[in-house]
Write an enzyme that holds these catalytic residues in place. Structure first.
Site, PDB file in Angstrom:
ATOM      1  N   CYS A  77      -3.950  61.863 -16.066  1.00 32.06           N
ATOM      2  CA  CYS A  77      -3.305  63.135 -16.882  1.00 32.06           C
ATOM      3  C   CYS A  77      -3.408  62.797 -18.286  1.00 32.06           C
ATOM      4  O   CYS A  77      -4.430  62.448 -18.940  1.00 32.06           O
ATOM      5  CB  CYS A  77      -2.090  63.467 -16.187  1.00 32.06           C
ATOM      6  SG  CYS A  77      -1.363  65.028 -16.576  1.00 32.06           S
ATOM      7  N   HIS A 176      -3.931  64.928 -10.581  1.00 25.77           N
ATOM      8  CA  HIS A 176      -3.003  63.549 -10.153  1.00 25.77           C
ATOM      9  C   HIS A 176      -3.524  63.238  -8.780  1.00 25.77           C
ATOM     10  O   HIS A 176      -3.402  63.970  -7.831  1.00 25.77           O
ATOM     11  CB  HIS A 176      -1.428  64.317 -10.225  1.00 25.77           C
ATOM     12  CG  HIS A 176      -0.954  64.366 -11.341  1.00 25.77           C
ATOM     13  ND1 HIS A 176      -0.422  63.382 -11.872  1.00 25.77           N
ATOM     14  CD2 HIS A 176      -0.870  65.379 -12.395  1.00 25.77           C
ATOM     15  CE1 HIS A 176       0.101  63.791 -13.213  1.00 25.77           C
ATOM     16  NE2 HIS A 176      -0.084  64.947 -13.259  1.00 25.77           N
ATOM     17  N   GLU A 178      -2.582  61.026  -6.878  1.00 25.87           N
ATOM     18  CA  GLU A 178      -1.459  60.721  -5.917  1.00 25.87           C
ATOM     19  C   GLU A 178      -0.590  61.866  -5.467  1.00 25.87           C
ATOM     20  O   GLU A 178       0.125  61.600  -4.597  1.00 25.87           O
ATOM     21  CB  GLU A 178      -0.300  59.674  -6.903  1.00 25.87           C
ATOM     22  CG  GLU A 178       0.630  60.504  -7.821  1.00 25.87           C
ATOM     23  CD  GLU A 178      -0.039  60.973  -9.264  1.00 25.87           C
ATOM     24  OE1 GLU A 178       0.460  61.408  -9.990  1.00 25.87           O
ATOM     25  OE2 GLU A 178      -1.378  60.669  -9.586  1.00 25.87           O
TER      26      GLU A 178
END
EC number: 4.3.2.10
Length: 194
Positions: A77, A176, A178
Site C-alpha cells: 500500500c 493488502h 493480509e
C-alpha cells in the site's frame, strides 16, 4: 527464516504479523538498521499519509537504508507508493526505487478513496504463482502508480493502474494481501518462497 516488518509507525502491522503467523512464520517488528539488513525477507508496510510517513523514515535513517537492501523486499500500500520517485500526496519525494510518480485519482470521476475489493490482471511475476488472473484483492487508496515498465499486475478504477510493481529484489503491491483472503495469503507465501 528471519522475516522483518519495518516498524516506522505507519499502520497495518498487527494484521500482517497475524497473516504470517498463520503461515507459520514469526515476523519481527523493527526499525533497527542492523536487524533489517540481516533479515532474509523484509516487509515495508504502510497505512497513512505519505509526507508524514516519509518524515518518520528520515528520522530513523531508514530512507537511506531501504533502497540499498539486497534481499527480497515487499512494499504494501503506502509502502509501495513510497518506493516510487514521488507522490502527489503531500508533494512527497519517494525512495526512487520504482521509476514512476504516484498520482491522485480524479474525484470528479470516481469516489475517492477506492475502498473494497477489486480484481488484479496481467499478472507477471513469481510473486503471483498460483494466484489466478482476476483474483479479488482488498484495496484502500486515493493515489495510484500509473502503468510502467515495472508493472507486474494491473487493476482498473477510473483508469488502468499498477496494482503491483517489481524491480530487481523489490516488490510492491497496492492492495493488502493480509486482508485479501486465500489469494492474498498465497501471495505472502510466494514472497516467503522467493
Amino acid at each position: 527464516m528471519k522475516l522483518v516488518i519495518i516498524n516506522y509507525g505507519a499502520g497495518n502491522i498487527k494484521s500482517l504479523q497475524f497473516a504470517f503467523k498463520r503461515l507459520g512464520v514469526e515476523a519481527i517488528l523493527s526499525n533497527d538498521t542492523e536487524t533489517i539488513k540481516k533479515a532474509d525477507k523484509v516487509i515495508f508496510p504502510g497505512v497513512g499519509e505519505a509526507s508524514s510517513a516519509m518524515k518518520k523514515l528520515k528520522e530513523t535513517g531508514l530512507h537511506k537504508l531501504i533502497p540499498t537492501l539486497k534481499q527480497p523486499v515487499l512494499g504494501i500500500c503506502l509502502g509501495m507508493q513510497l518506493m516510487c520517485n514521488y507522490t502527489e500526496e503531500g508533494q512527497t519525494e519517494g525512495l526512487g526505487i520504482f521509476d514512476v510518480d504516484v498520482l491522485k485519482f480524479d474525484s470528479t470521476l470516481v469516489k475517492v478513496p477506492q475502498i473494497g475489493w477489486n480484481t488484479i490482471t496481467n499478472l507477471k511475476s513469481e510473486l503471483f504463482q498460483q494466484v489466478s488472473e482476476h483474483s479479488f484483492m482488498y484495496l484502500v487508496h486515493s493515489y495510484y502508480a500509473p502503468i510502467s515498465t515495472e508493472t507486474i499486475s494491473t487493476s482498473e478504477y477510473q483508469i488502468q493502474y499498477s496494482s503491483a510493481l517489481q524491480k530487481d529484489n523489490f516488490y510492491g503491491v497496492q492492495f493488502h494481501p493480509e486482508k485479501s483472503s486465500n489469494d492474498g495469503e498465497q501471495l505472502l507465501k510466494n514472497f516467503l518462497n522467493l
